[in-house]
Write a protein that holds these residues in place. Structure first.
Motif, short mmCIF file in Angstrom:
data_model
loop_
_atom_site.label_atom_id
_atom_site.label_comp_id
_atom_site.label_asym_id
_atom_site.label_seq_id
_atom_site.Cartn_x
_atom_site.Cartn_y
_atom_site.Cartn_z
N UNK A 15 0.86 -1.19 0.00
CA UNK A 15 0.00 0.00 0.00
C UNK A 15 0.89 1.23 0.00
N UNK A 16 0.26 2.40 0.04
CA UNK A 16 1.01 3.64 0.06
C UNK A 16 0.99 4.33 1.41
N UNK A 17 0.49 3.66 2.45
CA UNK A 17 0.43 4.30 3.77
C UNK A 17 0.84 3.30 4.84
N UNK A 18 0.67 3.69 6.11
CA UNK A 18 0.92 2.79 7.22
C UNK A 18 2.34 2.25 7.24
N UNK A 19 2.47 0.94 7.46
CA UNK A 19 3.78 0.31 7.55
C UNK A 19 4.54 0.43 6.24
N UNK A 20 3.85 0.31 5.11
CA UNK A 20 4.53 0.44 3.82
C UNK A 20 5.14 1.84 3.67
N UNK A 21 4.38 2.85 4.01
CA UNK A 21 4.89 4.22 3.89
C UNK A 21 6.09 4.42 4.82
N UNK A 22 5.96 3.99 6.07
CA UNK A 22 7.04 4.17 7.03
C UNK A 22 8.29 3.43 6.58
N UNK A 23 8.12 2.25 5.99
CA UNK A 23 9.27 1.47 5.55
C UNK A 23 9.92 2.09 4.33
N UNK A 26 11.88 5.00 5.53
CA UNK A 26 13.06 4.56 6.29
C UNK A 26 14.18 4.10 5.37
N UNK A 27 13.84 3.33 4.33
CA UNK A 27 14.86 2.88 3.39
C UNK A 27 15.46 4.06 2.63
N UNK A 28 14.62 5.00 2.20
CA UNK A 28 15.12 6.16 1.49
C UNK A 28 16.05 6.99 2.37
N UNK A 29 15.69 7.09 3.65
CA UNK A 29 16.53 7.83 4.59
C UNK A 29 17.91 7.18 4.74
N UNK A 30 17.96 5.87 4.49
CA UNK A 30 19.22 5.14 4.60
C UNK A 30 19.96 5.08 3.25
N UNK A 206 4.13 2.06 13.16
CA UNK A 206 4.63 1.75 11.81
C UNK A 206 6.13 2.03 11.68
N UNK A 207 6.60 3.08 12.32
CA UNK A 207 8.02 3.42 12.24
C UNK A 207 8.89 2.37 12.93
N UNK A 208 8.41 1.83 14.05
CA UNK A 208 9.17 0.79 14.73
C UNK A 208 9.21 -0.50 13.91
N UNK A 209 8.09 -0.83 13.27
CA UNK A 209 8.07 -1.99 12.38
C UNK A 209 9.03 -1.76 11.22
N UNK A 210 8.99 -0.55 10.66
CA UNK A 210 9.87 -0.22 9.54
C UNK A 210 11.34 -0.37 9.92
N UNK A 211 11.70 0.08 11.10
CA UNK A 211 13.09 -0.05 11.55
C UNK A 211 13.52 -1.52 11.61
N UNK A 212 12.59 -2.38 12.01
CA UNK A 212 12.90 -3.81 12.07
C UNK A 212 13.12 -4.38 10.67
N UNK A 213 12.26 -4.00 9.74
CA UNK A 213 12.41 -4.46 8.35
C UNK A 213 13.75 -4.01 7.78
N UNK A 214 14.08 -2.74 8.00
CA UNK A 214 15.35 -2.22 7.50
C UNK A 214 16.52 -3.00 8.07
N UNK A 215 16.47 -3.30 9.36
CA UNK A 215 17.55 -4.08 9.98
C UNK A 215 17.65 -5.47 9.36
N UNK A 216 16.53 -6.15 9.16
CA UNK A 216 16.54 -7.48 8.58
C UNK A 216 17.15 -7.49 7.18
N UNK A 217 17.03 -6.36 6.47
CA UNK A 217 17.55 -6.28 5.11
C UNK A 217 18.98 -5.78 5.06
N UNK A 218 19.53 -5.42 6.20
CA UNK A 218 20.86 -4.82 6.24
C UNK A 218 21.94 -5.89 6.35
N UNK A 219 23.18 -5.46 6.14
CA UNK A 219 24.32 -6.37 6.28
C UNK A 219 24.50 -6.82 7.72
#
Length: 236
Positions: A15-23, A26-30, A206-219
């Protein structure tokens, strides 16, 4: 802006909002380049504005993986490759709650639609994402399951719980199939989200969930494979 994901293309689907938006933000910020996929063009545009206003790079494609239709997943992956050249990371966040009924009262059509959205739709997305990642020599996928696949405690949501439990099993099996090909696959299982207007004050935002997703995708999470990470303080 960070450079942790600089040079990587991330597909955020659902989707374009909620957890998807936050994620996506978050990825763009990184430092990632982000493609956001969802069924609502206005929501997608809102997410793009947030990213671009912060100096990030992003685009969107109207595609509904929760429909369970192969052409929706094919279109979003093809659009990502056409626009940015590849797909390095994918976050599949299709979530449809389905009917609120005790098991014996669920209609066959409602059952089928819930499984199509939460299981078949993600399977279709993974098929197309994996094909591209195999050609690239690697990648990362994170799927959204649900804490109810672990607890089953929300009465009246058996179709939803079954679809998400199946997605968790699909994720773990696929992880074993593709880890030797350089593709890491994991899932997250959030509890009820703590969003504006919700009554779940103890839930992850949503931001806390996004942070978890970003970490899982990181090195930093390179050795995390085939895991379903529950994000719910009340599970234990």
């Amino acid at each position: 802006m960070s450079a942790r994901f600089a040079g990587r293309v991330v597909l955020v689907a659902g989707s374009g909002d909620g957890i998807c938006r936050a994620t996506a933000v978050a990825f763009a910020r990184e430092g990632a380049t982000v493609m956001v996929a969802g069924p609502d063009r206005e929501e997608l545009e809102g997410t793009l504005k947030l990213i671009r206003d912060a100096g990030g790079a992003a685009d969107s494609v109207v595609a509904d993986i929760a429909s369970g239709r192969a052409e929706e997943s094919a279109r979003m992956v093809a659009a990502t490759v056409e626009r940015f050249g590849t797909v390095d990371i994918a976050f599949n966040n299709a979530t449809v709650s389905g009917p609120t009924s005790n098991l014996a009262d669920i209609q066959e059509q409602d059952w089928a639609q819930t499984l199509a959205a939460n299981l078949t739709g993600v399977w279709m997305a993974m098929k197309h994402e994996l094909s591209r990642m195999e050609a690239n020599g690697g990648g990362v996928i994170v799927n959204t399951a649900c804490n109810m696949a672990q607890t089953g405690r929300l009465v009246g949501q058996s179709a939803y719980a079954a679809s998400k439990a199946a997605l968790s099993a699909l994720t773990r099996t696929a992880a074993h199939e593709y880890v030797a090909k350089g593709i890491r696959i994991n899932a997250i299982s959030p509890g009820p989200a703590n969003e504006p207007g919700s009554s779940f004050a103890d839930g992850a935002t949503p931001e806390q969930v996004a942070d978890t997703v970003v970490w899982l995708c990181s090195d930093e999470a390179v050795f995390v494979v085939g895991h379903d990470l529950v994000l719910d303080k009340k599970t234990v």
